[in-house]
Scaffold this active site. Structure first.
Site, PDB file in Angstrom:
ATOM      1  N   GLU A  43      85.353 -25.941  61.072  1.00 46.00           N
ATOM      2  CA  GLU A  43      85.224 -25.238  59.778  1.00 46.00           C
ATOM      3  C   GLU A  43      85.279 -23.739  59.989  1.00 46.00           C
ATOM      4  O   GLU A  43      84.887 -23.252  61.040  1.00 46.00           O
ATOM      5  CB  GLU A  43      83.840 -25.519  59.170  1.00 46.00           C
TER       6      GLU A  43
ATOM      7  N   LYS B 195      83.869 -20.113  59.999  1.00 45.50           N
ATOM      8  CA  LYS B 195      82.525 -19.554  60.046  1.00 45.50           C
ATOM      9  C   LYS B 195      82.515 -18.328  59.139  1.00 45.50           C
ATOM     10  O   LYS B 195      83.058 -17.284  59.497  1.00 45.50           O
ATOM     11  CB  LYS B 195      82.150 -19.179  61.477  1.00 45.50           C
TER      12      LYS B 195
ATOM     13  N   ASP C 299      81.312 -15.100  57.329  1.00 48.64           N
ATOM     14  CA  ASP C 299      80.440 -14.028  57.783  1.00 48.64           C
ATOM     15  C   ASP C 299      79.705 -13.425  56.594  1.00 48.64           C
ATOM     16  O   ASP C 299      80.174 -12.488  55.971  1.00 48.64           O
ATOM     17  CB  ASP C 299      81.281 -12.964  58.493  1.00 48.64           C
TER      18      ASP C 299
ATOM     19  N   TYR D 113      78.063 -25.441  53.433  1.00 54.70           N
ATOM     20  CA  TYR D 113      78.542 -26.112  54.640  1.00 54.70           C
ATOM     21  C   TYR D 113      77.627 -27.204  55.182  1.00 54.70           C
ATOM     22  O   TYR D 113      77.860 -27.728  56.257  1.00 54.70           O
ATOM     23  CB  TYR D 113      78.851 -25.090  55.737  1.00 54.70           C
TER      24      TYR D 113
ATOM     25  N   LYS E  16      83.513 -17.779  68.534  1.00 56.54           N
ATOM     26  CA  LYS E  16      83.746 -16.513  67.840  1.00 56.54           C
ATOM     27  C   LYS E  16      85.091 -15.958  68.241  1.00 56.54           C
ATOM     28  O   LYS E  16      85.434 -15.970  69.421  1.00 56.54           O
ATOM     29  CB  LYS E  16      82.656 -15.522  68.210  1.00 56.54           C
TER      30      LYS E  16
ATOM     31  N   CYS F 145      74.289  20.713  79.820  1.00 53.88           N
ATOM     32  CA  CYS F 145      73.816  19.724  78.852  1.00 53.88           C
ATOM     33  C   CYS F 145      73.964  20.306  77.446  1.00 53.88           C
ATOM     34  O   CYS F 145      73.449  21.394  77.174  1.00 53.88           O
ATOM     35  CB  CYS F 145      72.354  19.395  79.131  1.00 53.88           C
TER      36      CYS F 145
ATOM     37  N   CYS G  46      70.343  20.996  75.848  1.00 59.14           N
ATOM     38  CA  CYS G  46      69.371  21.996  76.310  1.00 59.14           C
ATOM     39  C   CYS G  46      69.990  23.087  77.176  1.00 59.14           C
ATOM     40  O   CYS G  46      69.298  24.021  77.570  1.00 59.14           O
ATOM     41  CB  CYS G  46      68.217  21.311  77.044  1.00 59.14           C
TER      42      CYS G  46
ATOM     43  N   CYS H  56      71.763  15.264  82.906  1.00 57.33           N
ATOM     44  CA  CYS H  56      70.990  16.486  82.677  1.00 57.33           C
ATOM     45  C   CYS H  56      69.670  16.322  83.433  1.00 57.33           C
ATOM     46  O   CYS H  56      68.931  15.375  83.176  1.00 57.33           O
ATOM     47  CB  CYS H  56      70.727  16.649  81.174  1.00 57.33           C
TER      48      CYS H  56
ATOM     49  N   CYS I 138      64.310  18.489  77.907  1.00 58.92           N
ATOM     50  CA  CYS I 138      65.557  18.322  77.154  1.00 58.92           C
ATOM     51  C   CYS I 138      65.271  17.526  75.873  1.00 58.92           C
ATOM     52  O   CYS I 138      64.812  16.382  75.939  1.00 58.92           O
ATOM     53  CB  CYS I 138      66.586  17.594  78.008  1.00 58.92           C
TER      54      CYS I 138
HETATM   55  S1  IVH Z   1      76.329 -24.782  60.352  1.00 60.97           S
HETATM   56  C1  IVH Z   1      72.387 -26.353  61.862  1.00 60.97           C
HETATM   57  N1  IVH Z   1      78.644 -24.059  59.310  1.00 60.97           N
HETATM   58  O1  IVH Z   1      76.571 -19.125  60.904  1.00 60.97           O
HETATM   59  C2  IVH Z   1      73.737 -25.755  61.691  1.00 60.97           C
HETATM   60  N2  IVH Z   1      77.048 -22.366  59.747  1.00 60.97           N
HETATM   61  O2  IVH Z   1      75.537 -18.411  63.550  1.00 60.97           O
HETATM   62  C3  IVH Z   1      73.687 -24.508  60.921  1.00 60.97           C
HETATM   63  N3  IVH Z   1      77.757 -20.122  59.096  1.00 60.97           N
HETATM   64  O3  IVH Z   1      73.143 -19.448  60.188  1.00 60.97           O
HETATM   65  C4  IVH Z   1      74.903 -23.814  60.650  1.00 60.97           C
HETATM   66  N4  IVH Z   1      79.726 -20.680  58.293  1.00 60.97           N
HETATM   67  O4  IVH Z   1      74.729 -18.768  58.301  1.00 60.97           O
HETATM   68  C5  IVH Z   1      77.452 -23.657  59.756  1.00 60.97           C
HETATM   69  N5  IVH Z   1      80.694 -23.588  58.354  1.00 60.97           N
HETATM   70  C6  IVH Z   1      79.513 -23.174  58.783  1.00 60.97           C
HETATM   71  C7  IVH Z   1      79.128 -21.815  58.746  1.00 60.97           C
HETATM   72  C8  IVH Z   1      77.883 -21.452  59.246  1.00 60.97           C
HETATM   73  C9  IVH Z   1      78.875 -19.688  58.516  1.00 60.97           C
HETATM   74  C10 IVH Z   1      76.638 -19.252  59.519  1.00 60.97           C
HETATM   75  C11 IVH Z   1      75.284 -19.754  59.106  1.00 60.97           C
HETATM   76  C12 IVH Z   1      74.469 -19.850  60.352  1.00 60.97           C
HETATM   77  C13 IVH Z   1      75.217 -18.957  61.263  1.00 60.97           C
HETATM   78  C14 IVH Z   1      74.988 -19.339  62.693  1.00 60.97           C
END
Ligand code: IVH
Length: 682
Positions: free
Chosen positions: A114, A116, A118, A230, A321, A415, A418, A437, A443
């Site tokens: 899925e 993620k 932000d 989610y 990530k 520096c 100072c 320094c 300083c």
């Molecule tokens: S599952 C127990 N799914 O990422 C599992 N989290 O770094 C909990 N987040 O606190 C998270 N998209 O705020 C899940 N598709 C997704 C997500 C997601 C964003 C965030 C969420 C979590 C944080 C963890």
């Protein structure tokens, strides 16, 4: 019209509007023009105004109701909101998949990938189909009740849609999701703020956090927030539904009226999964919210149950990530920052540019050597990079774009804070030489840096002791070292520009309570070169009190595992300095705690692993690294990052690194997980 007729119409209108909200906000398939929608809405408001008794609790007009609040109430999550383990490495994703497979031998695994999102994690609680409480994650157990602000988000249903079989009225249904500000909403909002002369937000996530923290829901209502769901928390009364997998749960949530991710990937093999991660990355820009990674989740709920979770995060999920983002911008100038140890760091002043969701106008150039190696000149087009939480850095110069008027930067001989002549010193962990320094005690930049460290959350955690206040205190000559802070009087602080009595009081109270902080925090806060929080803890485990640390010579210190010669001599040098000794005496008089709590913890020498040091390498079949560490420490042992003659055991798993070879050479006892567990049992 009589009241009963009005109530019938209000109910009808509410239902119609709810339907159109769902079509517009959740499905993104409006069935009415904005004008027609507004007309319906007006009609509802008029009727409700004429017949106040007809207003339903879940009327669309109640999305912005109520008065500004004084603060948020706490809300205890009935099922904790865990976080996710994350990584930037595909290798670690493979390791994760293997680990889960080993916990579920021979079973077929289905994975869901899925986006993620932000934004800000929230939990929404519905009782009997009605939206009751919405809360932030907080520390995972207790968050803030921000229901009023969440109600303003139109894609959150105030009542669940009926998904058949009376499901829309289920007793408890808690869903978890991410509130975000769309990219376009963010840009527009900042534009408006700029015009109004208000401060702009750095990125959509900060803007979203700020919006959810509004005490006045009418302000929150103006922020273009949205949500994507989610997962679930507590849920009851669904015995009828066959919820065996994440996919079925998500389908149900969808039919109850929630917005779920537009796109997800179901994967049966490792290669499918890695492909999905890449595919999502390619499509990242197509989502209306910022995506900082891919979340990989086991689909089967039963398998999730078997795999379980740690205190912090599930073992059945992981976030990958996406790597650092890069951008090209112009280097307008170079300034020199002086840190608390006196090190001079060149900082790139940049033409502001958007990178990984934030506006970046400064980046580090590390040191003079680095700057020369990259051949950076003022006026150059430079490539900057940012990964995760780290400080953005200049990585290279686009030499093709030089026009000839770029200027070479002359590293200063004095520096900038100072004026003292700078000296060369060895850089951290052998990283070349740096300029420093030497004016340690006078300083102002070094003084500020040391006070900032002392007050920081990682160290003495002193409320309100932020950068601005510290600068003012130092500029006004009110504080030169940490001990001076404890002599401050309320009127001295209040006399500073823009300091209210309340902040002054908070600061003074923060100072008072910091006197009780654990000794390791104090030791870390002293800002001794090479002594981070880890080394400070090691010291406090080995010595009962600050005086013992101060009295130890470099030889005694180096005899402690994890403390090498370099650290040992910087510690003994620090305590040998007379000005430092005077400061320590003043801290003692002011009543700070000098006794080590960690030492008392490790007092009982009859624990099975007391005096034993472990090094971990590779992936263990069952235990995670932090679990193995916890077990070793609970049994009185210590865990170290590197193998040396002092290592008692090396605990090795799959794909061990070079540590294992080194351990073999030094003839350190090698344990696998099974023999480690045996050792613990003995
Ligand atoms: S599952 C127990 N799914 O990422 C599992 N989290 O770094 C909990 N987040 O606190 C998270 N998209 O705020 C899940 N598709 C997704 C997500 C997601 C964003 C965030 C969420 C979590 C944080 C963890």
């Amino acid at each position: 019209m009589d009241l009963s007729e009005a109530m019938r119409r209000v109910a009808d209108l509410s239902r119609t509007i709810r339907h159109h909200d769902y079509a517009y906000y959740v499905l993104a398939q409006p069935e009415l023009s904005d004008r027609d929608y507004d007309l319906l809405y007006r009609k509802l408001l008029d009727l409700e105004k004429a017949f106040p008794a007809s207003v339903l609790r879940d009327s669309p007009s109640q999305r912005v109701g109520g008065q500004p609040q004084d603060g948020f109430e706490s809300f205890r999550h009935s099922v904790p909101m865990l976080s996710l383990d994350n990584t930037y490495s595909i290798e670690e994703v493979r390791g994760f998949l293997d680990r889960v497979q080993r916990l579920l031998p021979k079973q077929e695994l289905i994975w869901v990938v899925e986006p993620k999102a932000d934004g800000v994690a929230v939990s929404l609680r519905f009782e009997n189909g009605e939206f009751k409480v919405g809360a932030t994650r907080g520390d995972g157990t207790v968050g803030d009740n921000i229901t009023a602000n969440l109600k303003t988000i139109k894609s959150i249903p105030l009542v669940l849609r009926d998904a058949g079989a009376g499901m829309g009225r289920i007793p408890v249904c808690e869903v978890r999701g991410e509130v975000y500000l769309s990219r376009s909403g963010f840009l527009q909002m900042n534009e408006e703020r700029r015009k109004a002369g208000e401060a702009e937000f750095a990125n959509p996530r900060n803007a979203c956090t700020g919006s959810l923290k509004q005490l006045d829901p009418r302000i929150a209502a103006k922020r273009p927030m949205d949500i994507v769901i989610y997962g679930i928390g507590e849920i009851s009364g669904l015995e009828e539904a066959d919820l065996h997998s994440h996919s079925t749960v998500m389908a149900l949530l969808n039919s109850l009226g929630f917005r779920t991710p537009n796109r997800t990937w179901t994967c049966h093999t490792e290669s499918d999964l890695l492909e999905a991660i890449k595919d999502l990355e390619r499509n990242r820009e197509g989502f209306e919210y910022e995506i900082d990674g891919a979340v990989i989740k086991l689909d089967s709920l039963m398998q999730r149950e078997i795999v379980g979770h740690t205190a912090k995060a599930p073992r059945w999920a992981m976030a990958f990530k996406y790597a650092a983002e890069r951008a090209i911008t112009i280097l307008k100038g170079i300034t020199i920052q002086v840190g608390r140890t006196g090190a001079l760091t060149p900082v790139a002043e940049l033409e502001p540019t958007l990178l990984a969701g934030s506006t970046i106008s400064r980046a580090t150039l590390h040191n003079e050597e680095d700057l020369n190696r990259k051949g950076v000149r003022i006026g150059d087009h430079v490539v900057i990079e940012k990964a995760g939480e780290v400080i953005p850095a200049v990585v290279s110069v686009v030499k093709d774009r030089r026009r000839g008027d770029e200027r070479v930067f002359q590293f200063p001989g004095e520096c900038p804070a100072c004026g003292t002549e700078v000296v060369q010193a060895p850089g951290k962990s052998g990283g070349g030489v740096i300029w420093r320094c030497p004016n340690r005690h006078d300083c102002p930049a070094q003084i500020r840096g040391r006070l900032e460290l002392w007050c920081s959350r990682r160290s003495m955690d002193i409320e309100s002791g932020g950068t601005v206040l510290i600068r003012q205190l130092v500029d006004a000559g009110l504080a030169k070292d940490s001990a001076d802070l404890y002599d401050l009087q309320s009127d001295q602080i209040v006399s500073l520009e823009r300091m209210g009595e309340k902040s002054a009081r908070n600061f003074l109270e923060g100072l008072q309570s910091s006197k009780k902080q654990d000794l390791w925090r104090l030791v870390f806060g002293l800002g001794i070169s090479n002594v981070g929080a880890g080394v400070a803890k090691t010291l406090c485990r080995s010595f009962a009190a600050l005086d013992e640390i101060a009295a130890a010579d470099a030889g005694q210190l180096a005899a402690i595992h994890e403390i090498g010669d370099v650290i040992a001599s910087s510690i003994s040098e620090w305590f040998g300095d007379e000005a430092n000794q005077r400061m320590i005496e003043r801290l003692r008089e002011q009543g700070l705690k000098f006794k080590s709590e960690l030492y008392e913890d490790s007092e009982d020498s009859d624990k099975p692993l007391t005096g034993k040091t472990f090094v971990l390498t590779g992936t263990l079949p069952q235990l995670k690294r932090n679990e193995a560490t916890a077990r070793i420490e609970a049994a009185g042992g210590k865990v170290s990052g590197s193998v040396s003659k002092k290592t008692s055991y090396i605990l090795a798993g799959a794909d061990p690194g070079s540590k294992l070879e080194k351990a073999r050479k030094l003839e350190v006892t090698i344990l696998d997980e099974a023999s480690f567990l045996q050792l613990l049992e003995q």
